[in-house]
Design a protein around this motif. Structure first.
Motif, mmCIF file in Angstrom:
data_model
loop_
_atom_site.group_PDB
_atom_site.id
_atom_site.type_symbol
_atom_site.label_atom_id
_atom_site.label_comp_id
_atom_site.label_asym_id
_atom_site.label_seq_id
_atom_site.Cartn_x
_atom_site.Cartn_y
_atom_site.Cartn_z
ATOM 1 N N VAL A 59 1.030 -1.402 0.095
ATOM 2 C CA VAL A 59 0.163 0.022 0.134
ATOM 3 C C VAL A 59 0.766 1.533 0.043
ATOM 4 O O VAL A 59 0.438 1.982 -1.250
ATOM 5 C CB VAL A 59 -0.729 0.471 1.177
ATOM 6 N N LYS A 60 1.856 1.640 1.094
ATOM 7 C CA LYS A 60 3.170 1.984 1.036
ATOM 8 C C LYS A 60 3.590 2.876 -1.065
ATOM 9 O O LYS A 60 3.541 3.591 -0.722
ATOM 10 C CB LYS A 60 3.801 2.469 2.058
ATOM 11 N N ASP A 61 3.782 1.813 -0.844
ATOM 12 C CA ASP A 61 4.341 2.103 -2.458
ATOM 13 C C ASP A 61 3.192 2.029 -3.822
ATOM 14 O O ASP A 61 4.067 3.166 -4.080
ATOM 15 C CB ASP A 61 4.999 0.558 -2.737
ATOM 16 N N ILE A 62 2.538 2.025 -3.293
ATOM 17 C CA ILE A 62 0.955 2.087 -3.874
ATOM 18 C C ILE A 62 1.048 4.016 -3.902
ATOM 19 O O ILE A 62 0.788 4.183 -5.146
ATOM 20 C CB ILE A 62 -0.197 1.678 -4.333
ATOM 21 N N GLN A 63 0.237 4.157 -2.623
ATOM 22 C CA GLN A 63 0.676 5.103 -2.673
ATOM 23 C C GLN A 63 1.730 6.309 -2.610
ATOM 24 O O GLN A 63 1.381 7.722 -3.406
ATOM 25 C CB GLN A 63 0.431 5.734 -0.686
ATOM 26 N N GLU A 64 2.899 6.281 -2.711
ATOM 27 C CA GLU A 64 3.738 6.469 -3.225
ATOM 28 C C GLU A 64 3.927 7.463 -4.209
ATOM 29 O O GLU A 64 4.555 8.385 -5.306
ATOM 30 C CB GLU A 64 5.303 6.066 -2.670
ATOM 31 N N GLU A 65 3.607 5.618 -5.628
ATOM 32 C CA GLU A 65 3.683 6.036 -6.476
ATOM 33 C C GLU A 65 2.813 7.221 -7.937
ATOM 34 O O GLU A 65 2.362 7.896 -7.956
ATOM 35 C CB GLU A 65 3.463 5.034 -7.766
ATOM 36 N N VAL A 66 1.250 6.664 -6.704
ATOM 37 C CA VAL A 66 0.182 8.431 -6.917
ATOM 38 C C VAL A 66 0.127 9.120 -6.645
ATOM 39 O O VAL A 66 0.209 10.279 -7.439
ATOM 40 C CB VAL A 66 -0.851 7.419 -5.694
#
Length: 195
Positions: A59-66
């Motif tokens: 989730v953290k990786d996805i948030q950073e990419e978003v």
């Protein structure tokens, strides 16, 4: 749960598959960190090989990419998308990295609190005064915001009210011109019929 035993059963019975469980996390106390693993059976050695990922890391990786993608978006005249957490921390936009929860506009409106409230109720518009925008002392702004409940984020974009007024004035002039043209055409047609 017998995690390793369950993973062996997946490898033997299904040859491959996903397995969701809770596990310890390196450098963090506790054992209740949700994790997902992919297991595949390696028949030549009667082994199973797997890899796993902690769901909060995903989730953290996805948030950073978003956030990285959002920060690249620009449209119109100096327009952007802003993102913040429900605790007031700005994550993308002009105040990135600052907690804006208690910041008020010139009229005493707690802007971020209003944006958060609108995002929590399905989204909506918020009118406020943006200090220091476009080199002016204060500028009225209208923003639309939506919430991402699972992440406790608000995300939105806005437009300066003076830009809206300019667009309305321009459209009004275009409409008046079209009406004059239609009236002129109607008069020509009426004169033609009378002749």
């Amino acid at each position: 749960r017998y995690v390793v035993k369950d993973q062996i059963n997946i490898a033997r019975e299904q040859k491959e598959g996903y397995y969701r469980y809770s596990w310890t996390k390196p450098g963090v106390k506790g054992k209740n960190y949700p994790k997902i693993a992919f297991i595949k059976y390696f028949e030549p050695f009667d082994w199973y090989i797997g890899t796993g990922e902690y769901l909060d890391d995903v989730v953290k990786d996805i948030q950073e990419e978003v956030l990285a993608r959002i920060e690249q978006i620009r449209f119109g005249k100096d327009r952007y998308i802003f993102v913040g957490q429900w605790d007031g921390l700005s994550m993308a936009g002009p105040a990135k990295g600052r907690n804006m929860y208690d910041v008020k506009d010139i009229n005493g409106l707690a802007v971020v609190q209003e944006l958060i409230a609108a995002s929590k109720t399905g989204g909506g518009f918020v009118n406020y005064v943006l200090p220091g925008a476009t080199g002016k002392e204060q500028t009225a702004k209208l923003s639309y915001v939506e919430g991402i409940d699972d992440w406790q984020w608000y995300i939105g974009s806005g437009v300066l009210v003076e830009e809206i007024d300019q667009i309305i004035a321009q459209k009004g002039m275009e409409l008046r011109r079209e009406i004059k043209e239609q009236i002129f055409k109607s008069i020509l047609i009426l004169i033609g019929l009378l002749v």
